[in-house]
Every structure is written in structure tokens, then in C-alpha cells.
Scaffold this active site. Structure first.
Site, PDB file in Angstrom:
ATOM      1  N   SER A   9       0.857  -1.185   0.000  1.00 52.63           N
ATOM      2  CA  SER A   9       0.000   0.000   0.000  1.00 52.63           C
ATOM      3  C   SER A   9       0.889   1.229   0.000  1.00 52.63           C
ATOM      4  O   SER A   9       2.076   1.150   0.360  1.00 52.63           O
ATOM      5  CB  SER A   9      -0.874  -0.004   1.263  1.00 52.63           C
ATOM      6  OG  SER A   9      -1.516   1.242   1.462  1.00 52.63           O
ATOM      7  N   TYR A  17      -2.411  -1.222  10.387  1.00 51.73           N
ATOM      8  CA  TYR A  17      -2.339  -1.340   8.929  1.00 51.73           C
ATOM      9  C   TYR A  17      -1.010  -0.801   8.410  1.00 51.73           C
ATOM     10  O   TYR A  17      -0.336  -1.436   7.591  1.00 51.73           O
ATOM     11  CB  TYR A  17      -3.505  -0.572   8.305  1.00 51.73           C
ATOM     12  CG  TYR A  17      -3.674  -0.764   6.825  1.00 51.73           C
ATOM     13  CD1 TYR A  17      -4.355  -1.869   6.320  1.00 51.73           C
ATOM     14  CD2 TYR A  17      -3.183   0.166   5.917  1.00 51.73           C
ATOM     15  CE1 TYR A  17      -4.525  -2.046   4.956  1.00 51.73           C
ATOM     16  CE2 TYR A  17      -3.351   0.011   4.559  1.00 51.73           C
ATOM     17  CZ  TYR A  17      -4.026  -1.103   4.075  1.00 51.73           C
ATOM     18  OH  TYR A  17      -4.191  -1.269   2.721  1.00 51.73           O
TER      19      TYR A  17
END
Length: 259
Positions: free
Chosen positions: A141, A154
Site C-alpha cells: 500500500s 495497517y
């Protein structure tokens, strides 16, 4: 024919691939001729039907295998049959300040977003080494390269996934195996699409304004990436053109991490 379908004869396992980015990658790999194994944590007839439909559409073998990516034994069993291409895409998210972040949410995010990739890679590498060819593609990401508040688990998991990618690349260098990470920004998936009406209501904006000014505020292009673009990037990384691309990240984020 070989140029149009460069992955004929390759078997790909894509985790978390019944929707969104994972499904887009699986479809791109199937379109390039690869046999594809879809995965999620459910075991419904719709899951198996999705695989059958994909196989028929692209003229490849396609199947579905249930595996809970929070469980190490499930992760390793998923690739026990061997694969030439491993795409670690499964992921979950939870948003909260660090001091009130639920420990069970932290553990689950780290397990699914990071530890699952360790287990699948560990299980897949012996077969790849035996065949002298392999591709590991980890879907990280923009948050694997930068951070945002309230996303501690995350961000930590995606940073860890980038580090794991580099380590796998070093351990397999010169063996016909590559390991790379794709780092998307905001991608227009069904999950993101479903958030748009709520954001419009919360901010009193029309669709285009809320996308540009709120959802894509950190993405300089002010455009979503698409699942097809992520899929195309994955196919490139699995191609012979990328045989010397290893241990790196490819950002598909509209310039987010260039800031």
C-alpha cells in the site's frame, strides 16, 4: 499467442481474491494464460462459481480454495500444491487511535496483512526453487511507504510487508525467483464505491467534489487507480520483462508517495 498470453503453463495463487484488487489481479493473470486459484475465508457455492466462470471466460483452469489467512496452517495449506506465482493480497483494516486501538484488532490485522504472507512465501519457495522459476507479488500500500493517523496496525503491517518483500528478494536472488510489492493508493473497488454516498452526506458535497477534495485529498492525480491497472502491474511483474526487477516497490498511487 505466447506474447499475448505470456503466463501459459504457470499456476497462480491469489489470496483474498473474490472481490476488489485481488479479483482484478486474478482476472489479469488468467487473461495472461495462468491457471488461477482464488481464495477467501468463506466456502459458498458462489465462490466456486466465480472460479468456474473465470476459467470459462479466459480458457484456463481456475479453482477456489477456502483458507482463513489469520491461521498459519491455512496459509501454508493453500499453497501446498505448489505455485509458480504467489500474490499476497488478503487484507483487513481497522481505524482507531493507538491508545484505544483494540488489541484483538491489532493481532488480526498483523496476522492477515503480514504474517499470512510470511507463511505463504515460506511454503511456496521450495517448489519455486525446485522449478527454477517463481514470482512473489505482495500487495502492500502507499501506507507501506508513508503513514496516516489512526491506522497504526495497517501501516505497521504494510511497512513490514515491504521489508519482507526485500528479504525474500535477497534470499532468492539468482534463482529465477523475484519478489516485489505493489503499493496502491486509493483504488476504486466495490468497497470504496460503497463509501462514496456516506461521504457525500457527511460533507454535503456532490460525488465528484467529495472524491476529489476528501477521498483523494492525498492523491495528487485526484483520480482513483483501477483494479485493471493493479492487475496489469502484477502481470508485468510476473513477465520475463521483469526478470531482473526484484526487491522493490511499484507505487500505483497517483503521486501520493512523491509528496
Amino acid at each position: 499467442m505466447e506474447a499475448a498470453r505470456p503466463l501459459v503453463g504457470r499456476r497462480a495463487v491469489v489470496t483474498g481474491s473474490t472481490s476488489g484488487i485481488g479479483l482484478g489481479i486474478a482476472r489479469a493473470l488468467a487473461g495472461a494464460g495462468a491457471e488461477v486459484v482464488l481464495n477467501s475465508f468463506t466456502d459458498a457455492e458462489a465462490d466456486h462459481a466465480l472460479a468456474r466462470e473465470m476459467g470459462a471466460e479466459f480458457g484456463v483452469a481456475a479453482s477456489y480454495r477456502r483458507a482463513d489467512m489469520a491461521r498459519a496452517e491455512d496459509c501454508r495449506a493453500l499453497v501446498a500444491g505448489g505455485c509458480d506465482i504467489l500474490v499476497n493480497n488478503a487484507g483487513v483494516q481497522h481505524v482507531a487511535p493507538i491508545d484505544s486501538f483494540p488489541p484483538e484488532a491489532w493481532d488480526r490485522i498483523i496476522a492477515i496483512n503480514l504474517s499470512s504472507a510470511f507463511h505463504t512465501i515460506a511454503a511456496a519457495l521450495p517448489g519455486m526453487r525446485e522449478r527454477g522459476w517463481g514470482r512473489v507479488v505482495n500487495v502492500a500500500s502507499a501506507h507501506g511507504l508513508t503513514a496516516s493517523p489512526y491506522k497504526s496496525a495497517y501501516v505497521a503491517a504494510k511497512h513490514g510487508l515491504v521489508g519482507l518483500t526485500k528479504t525474500a528478494a535477497l534470499e532468492t536472488a539468482g534463482q529465477g525467483i523475484t519478489a516485489n510489492a505493489i503499493c496502491p493508493g486509493y483504488v476504486l473497488t466495490p468497497l470504496v464505491e460503497a463509501q462514496i454516498p456516506d461521504q457525500m452526506a457527511a460533507h454535503g458535497m456532490d460525488r465528484e467534489t467529495v472524491i476529489r477534495e476528501v477521498m483523494l485529498a492525498r492523491q495528487p492525480s485526484r483520480q482513483f487507480a483501477t483494479v485493471d491497472q493493479i492487475g496489469g502491474t502484477a502481470v508485468f511483474l510476473c513477465s520475463e520483462a521483469a526478470a531482473q526487477v526484484t526487491g522493490t516497490t511499484i507505487s500505483v498511487d497517483g503521486g501520493w508517495t512523491a509528496l
